[in-house]
Design a protein around this motif. Structure first.
Motif, PDB file in Angstrom:
ATOM      1  N   GLU A 284      -2.940  10.366   3.113  1.00 21.09           N
ATOM      2  CA  GLU A 284      -4.013  10.744   2.177  1.00 21.09           C
ATOM      3  C   GLU A 284      -3.471  11.220   0.827  1.00 21.09           C
ATOM      4  N   VAL A 285      -2.499  10.491   0.291  1.00 18.35           N
ATOM      5  CA  VAL A 285      -1.969  10.831  -1.031  1.00 18.35           C
ATOM      6  C   VAL A 285      -2.909  10.312  -2.114  1.00 18.35           C
ATOM      7  N   ASP A 286      -2.676  10.739  -3.337  1.00 21.55           N
ATOM      8  CA  ASP A 286      -3.513  10.294  -4.462  1.00 21.55           C
ATOM      9  C   ASP A 286      -3.060   8.944  -5.007  1.00 21.55           C
ATOM     10  N   VAL A 287      -1.734   8.778  -5.143  1.00 22.77           N
ATOM     11  CA  VAL A 287      -1.193   7.580  -5.790  1.00 22.77           C
ATOM     12  C   VAL A 287       0.013   7.063  -5.015  1.00 22.77           C
ATOM     13  N   VAL A 288       0.050   5.742  -4.785  1.00 20.49           N
ATOM     14  CA  VAL A 288       1.235   5.076  -4.248  1.00 20.49           C
ATOM     15  C   VAL A 288       1.817   4.218  -5.369  1.00 20.49           C
ATOM     16  N   MET A 289       3.082   4.462  -5.716  1.00 23.28           N
ATOM     17  CA  MET A 289       3.753   3.709  -6.767  1.00 23.28           C
ATOM     18  C   MET A 289       4.816   2.811  -6.142  1.00 23.28           C
ATOM     19  N   ILE A 290       4.756   1.507  -6.425  1.00 26.69           N
ATOM     20  CA  ILE A 290       5.668   0.546  -5.816  1.00 26.69           C
ATOM     21  C   ILE A 290       6.636   0.004  -6.868  1.00 26.69           C
ATOM     22  N   ASP A 291       7.912   0.264  -6.639  1.00 23.27           N
ATOM     23  CA  ASP A 291       8.969  -0.253  -7.510  1.00 23.27           C
ATOM     24  C   ASP A 291       9.390  -1.631  -6.995  1.00 23.27           C
ATOM     25  N   THR A 292       9.356  -2.648  -7.840  1.00 26.08           N
ATOM     26  CA  THR A 292       9.695  -4.015  -7.421  1.00 26.08           C
ATOM     27  C   THR A 292      11.057  -4.420  -7.968  1.00 26.08           C
ATOM     28  N   ALA A 293      11.595  -5.507  -7.423  1.00 20.80           N
ATOM     29  CA  ALA A 293      12.902  -5.993  -7.868  1.00 20.80           C
ATOM     30  C   ALA A 293      12.808  -6.541  -9.285  1.00 20.80           C
ATOM     31  N   GLY A 294      13.952  -6.552  -9.971  1.00 21.79           N
ATOM     32  CA  GLY A 294      13.995  -7.072 -11.334  1.00 21.79           C
ATOM     33  C   GLY A 294      13.949  -8.579 -11.332  1.00 21.79           C
ATOM     34  N   ARG A 295      12.794  -9.124 -11.592  1.00 26.83           N
ATOM     35  CA  ARG A 295      12.627 -10.572 -11.521  1.00 26.83           C
ATOM     36  C   ARG A 295      13.106 -11.235 -12.804  1.00 26.83           C
ATOM     37  N   LEU A 296      13.888 -12.268 -12.677  1.00 25.28           N
ATOM     38  CA  LEU A 296      14.258 -13.069 -13.842  1.00 25.28           C
ATOM     39  C   LEU A 296      13.103 -14.012 -14.137  1.00 25.28           C
TER      40      LEU A 296
END
Length: 401
Positions: A284-296
């Motif tokens: 029950e968090v407020d925000v989920v932040m997803i870090d993605t891979a560095g796409r070329l």
């Protein structure tokens, strides 16, 4: 006696070796909760990326897990009390947003006002002929404003100079300020969509090419949200870059934010993102932040996978915000990156890093005009609190002061 001495020495050596191994073994067990392999038999896109883990900043084992995982199934090996303090990262208190904005404005004034001063000098000339207008145009293009916005601004300035007649530096500055504010567009919505829904957290994805500072931006933005009293959870879906997950977890630990990550290098990013959102819903968090891979941007397969990450996450919750991180010093090349990413995922906002130093202020206008997407955040340094919401009037004032 001589026969006993070697035995005694051997025992002492063994005790020393065992004593040295104990802290290492404890360290590898600390702060980790592993979830069993997860798989949806009816959904080929959601597959296991190996066990995932929640790393808690408090130095204790996080016993909560994604929905459907029983407590008895978790590896919750007890940690000795004397090991609980090993490598504990102290939780920091981020600067309030207002104080951060003030500091960033000062840095922007010092480092990024070449364009404004050049225009003020040209337009304050006693006689403005075609040669001066050519120089005005060149100044704007060199500031990465882009061809179309440059012509739009030059035409507006020509018309106003004709009407103005006599031009004092104060009049010129006021005129420039008004036209630049129009160009940067104060009507764009620059707020972040991070309000929790009735039964689910807001979900944010952060995307961009290698080397622009995505993971660092996620960490800094987590600090901004924590300063606004948001309950945040991080998802380390950059499974290709070595140590990316550990870097993100360290950022989270500094402000007391947990991180969901895989313990297997090269794990499926979509699976990790899925588990992060699942854990965010359960906790029950407020925000989920997803870090993605560095796409070329020229690697079609990797870009397709980025689209897959978004689709898989949306099986659990709507993606409310997709932030594209761009290095402001790359100039027009950043525009090409932005266009490619916008074709794969629906970009909702831009984060401009490294706007100090060699960056040209005009890139803000060029990106917005090209994509119709607002610059929402700017970074002006390497410090933990050197990220702040973008403010149109403050930005223009910094260019002209």
């Amino acid at each position: 006696m001589n026969d006993i001495l070697p035995i005694v020495l051997s025992i002492l050596v063994a005790l020393v070796v065992i004593g040295g191994l104990i802290p290492v073994l404890v360290k590898t067990r600390r702060n980790i909760t592993r979830y069993p392999e997860t798989r949806d038999a009816n959904d080929p896109e959601v597959r296991s990326g190996g066990g995932t883990a929640v790393e808690d900043s408090t130095g204790t084992i996080e016993r909560g897990g994604p929905a459907g995982v029983e407590l008895d199934d978790l590896d919750t090996t007890a940690v000795p009390d004397d090991a609980a303090g090993l490598e504990t990262i102290p939780v920091e208190t981020p600067l309030p947003v207002a104080g951060r904005l003030s500091r960033l404005r000062e840095r922007l004034v010092r480092s990024n006002n070449i364009m404004g001063k050049g225009l003020l000098a040209l337009l304050s000339s006693d006689r403005i002929d075609e040669g001066v207008w050519d120089e005005v145009e060149e100044t704007l293009l060199l500031a990465d404003l882009g061809t179309e916005p440059t012509m739009q601004l030059v035409d507006a300035l020509r018309e106003r100079v004709k009407v103005l007649g006599t031009r004092t530096p104060e009049h010129v500055k006021a005129m420039l300020r008004e036209e630049l504010i129009k160009l940067v567009d104060p009507t764009m919505d620059r707020s972040l969509n991070v309000e929790r829904h009735a039964d689910k957290p807001a979900v944010m994805m952060v995307v961009g090419v290698n080397g622009v500072g995505k993971t660092t931006t996620v960490g800094k933005l987590a600090r901004v949200l924590v300063a606004e009293d948001k309950d945040v959870l991080l998802g380390a879906a950059d499974t290709f870059r070595a140590a990316a997950a550990e870097q993100l977890a360290t950022w989270g630990a500094r402000v007391g934010v947990p991180t969901v990550k895989s313990d297997i290098d090269g794990a499926d990013p979509a699976s990790v993102a899925y588990e992060a959102v699942k854990a965010g819903i359960e906790q029950e968090v407020d925000v989920v932040m997803i870090d993605t891979a560095g796409r070329l941007q020229n690697k079609v397969g990797l870009m397709d996978e980025l689209g897959k990450v978004k689709r898989v996450v949306e099986k659990l919750a709507e993606v409310d915000e997709v932030l594209l991180v761009l290095d402001a010093t790359t100039g027009q090349n950043g525009l090409n990156q932005a266009r490619v990413f916008s074709e794969v995922v629906n970009i909702t906002g831009i984060v401009l890093t490294k706007l100090d130093g060699t960056a040209k202020g005009g890139i803000v206008v060029a990106i917005q005009k090209s994509l119709g997407v607002p610059v929402k955040l700017v970074g002006l340094g390497e410090g933990a609190d050197d990220l702040a919401p973008f403010d149109t009037e403050s930005f223009v004032d910094a260019l002209l002061n």
